[in-house]
Write a protein that holds these residues in place. Structure first.
Motif, PDB file in Angstrom:
ATOM      1  N   ALA A   1      58.832 -46.114   9.365  1.00  0.00           N
ATOM      2  CA  ALA A   1      59.615 -45.961   8.944  1.00  0.00           C
ATOM      3  C   ALA A   1      60.147 -45.716   6.652  1.00  0.00           C
ATOM      4  O   ALA A   1      60.685 -44.997   6.946  1.00  0.00           O
ATOM      5  CB  ALA A   1      61.058 -46.255   9.819  1.00  0.00           C
ATOM      6  N   LEU A   2      59.457 -47.180   6.323  1.00  0.00           N
ATOM      7  CA  LEU A   2      59.616 -47.109   5.414  1.00  0.00           C
ATOM      8  C   LEU A   2      58.964 -46.293   4.435  1.00  0.00           C
ATOM      9  O   LEU A   2      59.264 -45.573   3.638  1.00  0.00           O
ATOM     10  CB  LEU A   2      58.802 -48.724   4.811  1.00  0.00           C
ATOM     11  CG  LEU A   2      58.836 -48.868   3.654  1.00  0.00           C
ATOM     12  CD1 LEU A   2      60.762 -49.259   2.804  1.00  0.00           C
ATOM     13  CD2 LEU A   2      58.429 -50.508   3.230  1.00  0.00           C
ATOM     14  N   ALA A   3      57.141 -45.522   4.881  1.00  0.00           N
ATOM     15  CA  ALA A   3      57.383 -44.483   4.566  1.00  0.00           C
ATOM     16  C   ALA A   3      57.486 -43.225   4.402  1.00  0.00           C
ATOM     17  O   ALA A   3      57.605 -42.349   3.343  1.00  0.00           O
ATOM     18  CB  ALA A   3      55.040 -44.610   5.112  1.00  0.00           C
ATOM     19  N   ARG A   4      58.335 -42.902   5.496  1.00  0.00           N
ATOM     20  CA  ARG A   4      59.152 -41.980   5.697  1.00  0.00           C
ATOM     21  C   ARG A   4      60.111 -41.785   4.426  1.00  0.00           C
ATOM     22  O   ARG A   4      60.649 -41.206   4.045  1.00  0.00           O
ATOM     23  CB  ARG A   4      59.998 -41.874   6.621  1.00  0.00           C
ATOM     24  CG  ARG A   4      58.552 -41.577   7.626  1.00  0.00           C
ATOM     25  CD  ARG A   4      58.439 -40.913   9.520  1.00  0.00           C
ATOM     26  NE  ARG A   4      57.615 -41.034   9.535  1.00  0.00           N
ATOM     27  CZ  ARG A   4      57.385 -40.588  11.029  1.00  0.00           C
ATOM     28  NH1 ARG A   4      58.816 -39.986  11.580  1.00  0.00           N
ATOM     29  NH2 ARG A   4      56.385 -40.132  11.836  1.00  0.00           N
ATOM     30  N   VAL A   5      61.212 -43.414   4.183  1.00  0.00           N
ATOM     31  CA  VAL A   5      62.316 -43.331   3.547  1.00  0.00           C
ATOM     32  C   VAL A   5      61.981 -43.463   2.094  1.00  0.00           C
ATOM     33  O   VAL A   5      62.084 -42.624   1.612  1.00  0.00           O
ATOM     34  CB  VAL A   5      62.698 -44.706   3.187  1.00  0.00           C
ATOM     35  CG1 VAL A   5      63.683 -45.562   1.751  1.00  0.00           C
ATOM     36  CG2 VAL A   5      63.752 -44.708   4.652  1.00  0.00           C
ATOM     37  N   ALA A   6      60.300 -44.032   1.543  1.00  0.00           N
ATOM     38  CA  ALA A   6      59.916 -43.769   0.270  1.00  0.00           C
ATOM     39  C   ALA A   6      59.338 -41.926   0.238  1.00  0.00           C
ATOM     40  O   ALA A   6      59.919 -41.746  -0.837  1.00  0.00           O
ATOM     41  CB  ALA A   6      58.217 -44.797   0.235  1.00  0.00           C
ATOM     42  N   ARG A   7      59.368 -41.248   0.860  1.00  0.00           N
ATOM     43  CA  ARG A   7      59.132 -39.799   0.812  1.00  0.00           C
ATOM     44  C   ARG A   7      59.909 -39.121   0.003  1.00  0.00           C
ATOM     45  O   ARG A   7      60.112 -37.625  -0.170  1.00  0.00           O
ATOM     46  CB  ARG A   7      58.138 -38.475   1.973  1.00  0.00           C
ATOM     47  CG  ARG A   7      56.593 -39.141   2.398  1.00  0.00           C
ATOM     48  CD  ARG A   7      56.937 -39.262   3.897  1.00  0.00           C
ATOM     49  NE  ARG A   7      55.457 -39.896   4.434  1.00  0.00           N
ATOM     50  CZ  ARG A   7      55.251 -39.851   5.652  1.00  0.00           C
ATOM     51  NH1 ARG A   7      56.170 -39.149   6.457  1.00  0.00           N
ATOM     52  NH2 ARG A   7      54.266 -40.833   5.751  1.00  0.00           N
ATOM     53  N   LEU A   8      61.411 -39.312   0.751  1.00  0.00           N
ATOM     54  CA  LEU A   8      62.979 -39.207   0.585  1.00  0.00           C
ATOM     55  C   LEU A   8      62.843 -39.304  -1.333  1.00  0.00           C
ATOM     56  O   LEU A   8      63.167 -38.391  -1.786  1.00  0.00           O
ATOM     57  CB  LEU A   8      63.775 -39.951   0.894  1.00  0.00           C
ATOM     58  CG  LEU A   8      64.085 -39.915   2.506  1.00  0.00           C
ATOM     59  CD1 LEU A   8      65.176 -40.332   2.948  1.00  0.00           C
ATOM     60  CD2 LEU A   8      64.213 -38.210   2.604  1.00  0.00           C
ATOM     61  N   TYR A   9      62.310 -39.807  -1.994  1.00  0.00           N
ATOM     62  CA  TYR A   9      63.025 -41.000  -2.934  1.00  0.00           C
ATOM     63  C   TYR A   9      61.524 -40.203  -4.234  1.00  0.00           C
ATOM     64  O   TYR A   9      61.705 -40.175  -5.443  1.00  0.00           O
ATOM     65  CB  TYR A   9      63.132 -42.461  -3.012  1.00  0.00           C
ATOM     66  CG  TYR A   9      64.422 -42.989  -2.192  1.00  0.00           C
ATOM     67  CD1 TYR A   9      65.449 -42.846  -2.891  1.00  0.00           C
ATOM     68  CD2 TYR A   9      64.175 -42.991  -1.429  1.00  0.00           C
ATOM     69  CE1 TYR A   9      66.649 -43.235  -2.362  1.00  0.00           C
ATOM     70  CE2 TYR A   9      65.253 -43.556  -0.036  1.00  0.00           C
ATOM     71  CZ  TYR A   9      66.612 -43.477  -1.116  1.00  0.00           C
ATOM     72  OH  TYR A   9      67.783 -43.986  -0.318  1.00  0.00           O
ATOM     73  N   LEU A  10      60.523 -40.530  -3.582  1.00  0.00           N
ATOM     74  CA  LEU A  10      59.392 -40.576  -4.748  1.00  0.00           C
ATOM     75  C   LEU A  10      58.870 -39.028  -4.431  1.00  0.00           C
ATOM     76  O   LEU A  10      58.144 -39.102  -3.057  1.00  0.00           O
ATOM     77  CB  LEU A  10      57.923 -41.342  -4.560  1.00  0.00           C
ATOM     78  CG  LEU A  10      59.434 -42.829  -4.997  1.00  0.00           C
ATOM     79  CD1 LEU A  10      58.173 -43.782  -4.597  1.00  0.00           C
ATOM     80  CD2 LEU A  10      59.471 -42.976  -5.904  1.00  0.00           C
ATOM     81  N   PRO A  11      58.043 -38.496  -5.227  1.00  0.00           N
ATOM     82  CA  PRO A  11      57.511 -37.189  -4.686  1.00  0.00           C
ATOM     83  C   PRO A  11      56.165 -37.169  -5.450  1.00  0.00           C
ATOM     84  O   PRO A  11      55.649 -36.035  -4.903  1.00  0.00           O
ATOM     85  CB  PRO A  11      58.429 -36.131  -6.029  1.00  0.00           C
ATOM     86  CG  PRO A  11      58.481 -37.088  -7.044  1.00  0.00           C
ATOM     87  CD  PRO A  11      58.553 -37.950  -7.012  1.00  0.00           C
ATOM     88  N   ASP A  12      55.769 -38.235  -5.385  1.00  0.00           N
ATOM     89  CA  ASP A  12      54.236 -38.841  -6.665  1.00  0.00           C
ATOM     90  C   ASP A  12      53.078 -38.461  -4.508  1.00  0.00           C
ATOM     91  O   ASP A  12      54.063 -38.979  -3.544  1.00  0.00           O
ATOM     92  CB  ASP A  12      54.055 -39.596  -6.507  1.00  0.00           C
ATOM     93  CG  ASP A  12      55.059 -39.811  -7.361  1.00  0.00           C
ATOM     94  OD1 ASP A  12      54.397 -39.363  -9.286  1.00  0.00           O
ATOM     95  OD2 ASP A  12      55.968 -40.061  -8.048  1.00  0.00           O
ATOM     96  N   ALA A  13      52.286 -38.145  -3.926  1.00  0.00           N
ATOM     97  CA  ALA A  13      51.375 -38.262  -3.300  1.00  0.00           C
ATOM     98  C   ALA A  13      50.863 -39.860  -3.208  1.00  0.00           C
ATOM     99  O   ALA A  13      50.306 -40.407  -4.219  1.00  0.00           O
ATOM    100  CB  ALA A  13      49.800 -37.546  -3.641  1.00  0.00           C
ATOM    101  N   GLY A  14      50.943 -39.921  -2.049  1.00  0.00           N
ATOM    102  CA  GLY A  14      50.753 -41.739  -2.083  1.00  0.00           C
ATOM    103  C   GLY A  14      51.521 -42.615  -2.146  1.00  0.00           C
ATOM    104  O   GLY A  14      52.107 -43.715  -1.913  1.00  0.00           O
ATOM    105  N   ALA A  15      52.840 -42.499  -2.513  1.00  0.00           N
ATOM    106  CA  ALA A  15      54.063 -43.037  -3.242  1.00  0.00           C
ATOM    107  C   ALA A  15      54.822 -44.072  -1.392  1.00  0.00           C
ATOM    108  O   ALA A  15      54.918 -45.128  -1.735  1.00  0.00           O
ATOM    109  CB  ALA A  15      55.314 -42.142  -3.393  1.00  0.00           C
ATOM    110  N   ASP A  16      53.944 -43.338  -0.416  1.00  0.00           N
ATOM    111  CA  ASP A  16      54.354 -43.671   1.082  1.00  0.00           C
ATOM    112  C   ASP A  16      53.803 -45.145   1.461  1.00  0.00           C
ATOM    113  O   ASP A  16      53.954 -46.058   1.581  1.00  0.00           O
ATOM    114  CB  ASP A  16      54.464 -42.571   1.876  1.00  0.00           C
ATOM    115  CG  ASP A  16      53.294 -41.483   2.342  1.00  0.00           C
ATOM    116  OD1 ASP A  16      52.745 -41.927   1.067  1.00  0.00           O
ATOM    117  OD2 ASP A  16      53.650 -41.426   3.244  1.00  0.00           O
TER     118      ASP A  16
END
Length: 410
Positions: free
Chosen positions: A152-167
């Motif tokens: 879930a944290l990884a998916r939340v991170a994808r909402l906020y950060l466009p960078d590849a690997g940010a999650d």
């Protein structure tokens, strides 16, 4: 790069523009919460498994190298390092209930177990019906809940950060953080995150019944569920523009119900509507004090040689964690991330108005905006990433050893 602002559908294509939240579910958000595991999700789970293996390796070594008795020839049970501190309270509640044999806070040797919300003990009792060992049952809950939480944290991170690997980076920062040991023990942090983070995702989908239900379940686990509920309510106010958008408003009262029911239950046994708070005061010195007094008392315990060195060091960690929390709140306010700022601010107020600071380092595990912010900085600056991991790795090992050998670890 947008540091901590939910991105628009075009953000993944390299733009940094952030559009205001719409009243309809964002297509990127919908993809971010799909139940199917992607390659990125599998990478996150692999990282999670590796860090679990590292913690178990540390626990194995701690049994042999740091026994309670320096002359011991037997290192003890493989599960013994995880039977520390708050675990005893969760176990007592799950096994014996809150008021066994009519005992309670009126007894001189009472352990103040009502300071712990019932969500984790109830889950522990349920799992124990199929897992004979109480400790193994608690570890299993945290293991499964932790896996859900990092996904879930990884998916939340994808909402906020466009960078590849940010999650992946966000999850990595959390799992290697100083207090990450508590995500692998029979404590409530993993279970709380496994409910709170999906609630946050559901709110971004405008699925308010699901968000409120998950937040209510999170409130059964920790009082922080009420802080989450406040953040969800603020997010609702900021995004509901039409009458149709405002129809789910009554759902936002649901997360308060578990706290009310728990207060009623305690009152029925103790005659005290504030029994939870009074247990916190008796056991952990959580009487209200102005923030400056709490800081002063913690500083004295950390640096004025009034505590043994082990406790003094942990009070120093409490002060540092408070500084990090205040800085995070400032960043969130500056970025106008009002719901997240409310969540962090309420947490800091609750933790920073006791006689002294207690458990703030552990609370950082629940501050998902912190890990997303740090991930954004680490992606922008390789030097920051290197510095973080060079500092976090030894501290994470140190805190793990401190807990696993029976010392206070925040």
């Amino acid at each position: 790069m947008s540091v901590i602002s939910p991105r628009s559908p075009r953000s993944r294509e390299g733009t940094t523009a952030v559009s205001p939240p719409s009243s309809r579910p964002d297509p990127v958000v919908r993809r971010s919460v799909r139940p199917r595991l992607s390659a990125e999700d599998r990478d996150v789970l692999w990282l999670y498994l590796l860090t679990r293996a590292a913690i178990w390796t540390t626990a194995y070594c701690a049994r042999w190298l740091f026994p309670t008795d320096a002359d011991a020839r037997d290192p003890g049970s493989v599960l013994a390092p995880f039977e520390r501190w708050d675990w005893g309270h969760f176990l007592n509640v799950a096994r014996d209930g809150y008021f066994p044999a009519e005992s309670g806070p009126w007894d001189a040797d009472w352990d103040n177990r009502e300071a712990f919300f019932p969500g984790f003990p109830l889950a522990l009792r349920a799992v124990h019906t199929v897992v004979p060992s109480w400790t193994a049952a608690g570890l299993l809950i945290s293991f499964v809940a932790g896996a859900i939480a990092v996904l879930a944290l990884a998916r939340v991170a994808r909402l906020y950060l466009p960078d590849a690997g940010a999650d992946r980076r966000t999850v990595q920062l959390l799992l290697l953080s100083p207090c990450a040991i508590f995500l692998a023990t029979g404590y409530s942090e993993s279970l709380f995150l496994a409910l709170a983070l999906p609630a946050w995702l559901a709110a971004h989908r405008r699925n308010w019944p699901l968000a409120a239900t998950l937040a209510a379940l999170a409130t059964t686990v920790r009082i922080s569920g009420l802080f989450l509920a406040a953040a969800l309510a603020l997010h609702f106010v900021l995004t509901a523009r039409t009458r149709a958008d405002r129809r789910p408003l009554p759902w936002l009262a649901l997360p308060a119900l578990p706290a009310v029911l728990y207060a009623w239950y305690l009152h029925s046994h103790t005659g005290d509507w504030m029994a939870w708070k009074h247990a916190q005061e008796r056991g952990w010195y959580r009487q209200f004090h102005p923030p400056w007094e709490a800081w002063s008392n913690t500083w004295e315990s950390a640096f004025d040689h009034v505590q043994t060195t082990g406790y003094a060091f942990m009070f120093q960690a409490e002060l540092l964690a408070m500084v990090v929390g205040l800085a995070l709140a400032g960043v969130l306010i500056r970025r106008r991330r009002w719901p997240e700022a409310a969540y962090i601010g309420l947490s800091l107020w609750a933790l920073g108005t006791s006689y002294w600071y207690t458990s703030i380092p552990r609370a950082t595990l629940l501050w998902w905006p912190l890990w997303i912010t740090l991930a954004a900085w680490s992606l922008r600056s390789p030097r920051f990433r290197t510095a973080y991991f060079c500092l976090a790795a030894p501290l994470s090992t140190l805190f793990a050893l401190t807990y696993l050998t029976g010392r206070w670890a925040g």
